[in-house]
Scaffold this active site. Structure first.
Site, PDB file in Angstrom:
ATOM      1  N   ASP A 112       0.851  -1.200   0.000  1.00  0.00           N
ATOM      2  CA  ASP A 112       0.000   0.000   0.000  1.00  0.00           C
ATOM      3  C   ASP A 112       0.887   1.250   0.000  1.00  0.00           C
ATOM      4  O   ASP A 112       1.266   1.734  -1.055  1.00  0.00           O
ATOM      5  CB  ASP A 112      -0.942  -0.080   1.207  1.00  0.00           C
ATOM      6  CG  ASP A 112      -1.910   1.078   1.273  1.00  0.00           C
ATOM      7  OD1 ASP A 112      -2.118   1.753   0.257  1.00  0.00           O
ATOM      8  OD2 ASP A 112      -2.489   1.312   2.362  1.00  0.00           O
ATOM      9  N   GLY A 114       3.894   1.139   1.126  1.00  0.00           N
ATOM     10  CA  GLY A 114       5.239   0.607   0.921  1.00  0.00           C
ATOM     11  C   GLY A 114       6.101   0.642   2.175  1.00  0.00           C
ATOM     12  O   GLY A 114       7.208   0.110   2.187  1.00  0.00           O
ATOM     13  N   ASP A 168      -7.657  -7.798   7.085  1.00  0.00           N
ATOM     14  CA  ASP A 168      -8.695  -7.592   8.097  1.00  0.00           C
ATOM     15  C   ASP A 168      -9.276  -6.185   8.079  1.00  0.00           C
ATOM     16  O   ASP A 168      -8.717  -5.257   7.509  1.00  0.00           O
ATOM     17  CB  ASP A 168      -8.108  -7.816   9.486  1.00  0.00           C
ATOM     18  CG  ASP A 168      -7.216  -6.653   9.917  1.00  0.00           C
ATOM     19  OD1 ASP A 168      -6.289  -6.305   9.153  1.00  0.00           O
ATOM     20  OD2 ASP A 168      -7.473  -6.063  10.988  1.00  0.00           O
TER      21      ASP A 168
HETATM   22  P1  5GP Z   1       2.028  -0.407   3.787  1.00  0.00           P
HETATM   23  O1  5GP Z   1       3.083  -0.501   4.846  1.00  0.00           O
HETATM   24  O2  5GP Z   1       2.460  -0.857   2.409  1.00  0.00           O
HETATM   25  O3  5GP Z   1       1.327   0.918   3.762  1.00  0.00           O
HETATM   26  O4  5GP Z   1       0.839  -1.318   4.206  1.00  0.00           O
HETATM   27  C1  5GP Z   1       0.989  -2.588   4.516  1.00  0.00           C
HETATM   28  C2  5GP Z   1      -0.036  -3.015   5.531  1.00  0.00           C
HETATM   29  O5  5GP Z   1      -1.183  -2.129   5.649  1.00  0.00           O
HETATM   30  C3  5GP Z   1      -0.584  -4.317   5.040  1.00  0.00           C
HETATM   31  O6  5GP Z   1       0.245  -5.378   5.458  1.00  0.00           O
HETATM   32  C4  5GP Z   1      -1.958  -4.335   5.649  1.00  0.00           C
HETATM   33  O7  5GP Z   1      -1.874  -4.868   6.948  1.00  0.00           O
HETATM   34  C5  5GP Z   1      -2.385  -2.892   5.722  1.00  0.00           C
HETATM   35  N1  5GP Z   1      -3.237  -2.523   4.572  1.00  0.00           N
HETATM   36  C6  5GP Z   1      -2.927  -1.720   3.538  1.00  0.00           C
HETATM   37  N2  5GP Z   1      -3.948  -1.625   2.662  1.00  0.00           N
HETATM   38  C7  5GP Z   1      -4.946  -2.402   3.143  1.00  0.00           C
HETATM   39  C8  5GP Z   1      -6.272  -2.739   2.675  1.00  0.00           C
HETATM   40  O8  5GP Z   1      -6.785  -2.323   1.619  1.00  0.00           O
HETATM   41  N3  5GP Z   1      -6.984  -3.573   3.468  1.00  0.00           N
HETATM   42  C9  5GP Z   1      -6.511  -4.082   4.631  1.00  0.00           C
HETATM   43  N4  5GP Z   1      -7.307  -4.883   5.310  1.00  0.00           N
HETATM   44  N5  5GP Z   1      -5.263  -3.797   5.097  1.00  0.00           N
HETATM   45  C10 5GP Z   1      -4.498  -2.979   4.353  1.00  0.00           C
END
Ligand code: 5GP
Ligand code: MG
Length: 193
Positions: A112, A114, A168
């Site tokens: 998402d 990153g 989740d």
């Molecule tokens: P990042 O660190 O890339 O922003 O996000 C990673 C974490 O955010 C993912 O492992 C997940 O736990 C959470 N996350 C990001 N987007 C979503 C989404 O659309 N739905 C859910 N349930 N979790 C998300």
């Protein structure tokens, strides 16, 4: 092609549509497994490091799709920020101790902002991994996700909040066997509980 219907129980929980059905997930996971097995068929030792808790469903399927020598470890990362966006990531557990000199596949369910992949990749490299590749089931079509290096991607998806297959909302929906979109009303209703 018609989008598959949301099964009754999940529709009642506020899931508005199926984004990726079970069969499509399964076929793609088998392909990712074959890709990894082809890279590591020479017997080099590989460690899958999965990010708790969301990646448990994906890594359970992925590991069984790789018929070569693999070990499994978990790492815990806490994201902070509002409940449907993530704004930062910090390690919430020690790194696995078995990665020194190993080829590591960092497994997460979604890319998402990153932040998670960048953080854990840096720490794995700093701790002596021989190589690190990131493997995510889903990548959102947003600039921050697309700019984050990631070697293996299951599906590129729109920038919407998704649940199911490990993902989740308030720790629910991880057991939903497909990836779906939760409606706004359900998000609002569950934000207070
Ligand atoms: P990042 O660190 O890339 O922003 O996000 C990673 C974490 O955010 C993912 O492992 C997940 O736990 C959470 N996350 C990001 N987007 C979503 C989404 O659309 N739905 C859910 N349930 N979790 C998300
Ligand atoms: Mg996660």
């Amino acid at each position: 092609m018609h989008a598959p219907l949301v099964p009754r129980y999940w529709a009642d929980q506020g899931v508005e549509r199926v984004l990726i059905d079970e069969g499509s997930i399964n076929r793609r996971v088998q392909e990712l497994g074959r890709e990894l097995a082809a890279q590591f068929h020479d017997g080099r030792e590989v460690v899958l490091v999965a990010v708790l808790t969301g990646a448990v469903v994906f890594v359970a399927d992925l590991m069984r799709a790789i018929p070569t020598r693999v070990k499994i470890s978990m790492v815990s990362v806490a994201s902070y920020g509002a409940s449907t966006t993530s704004q930062g990531a910090v390690l919430a557990s020690a790194l696995p101790s078995n990665i020194q000199g190993k080829h590591v596949i960092l497994v997460d369910e979604i890319l998402d902002s990153g932040g998670t992949i960048r953080l854990v990749r840096d720490r794995l490299n700093a701790n002596g991994a021989a190589s690190v590749q990131a493997c995510v089931l889903l990548r959102k079509q947003r600039p921050q996700a697309l700019e984050t290096p990631c070697e293996l991607v299951g599906f590129d998806i729109p920038d919407v909040f998704v649940v199911g297959y490990g993902l989740d909302f308030n720790d629910e929906f991880r057991n939903m066997p497909f990836v779906g979109v939760l409606g706004e009303a359900a998000i609002r209703a569950r934000s207070n509980s």
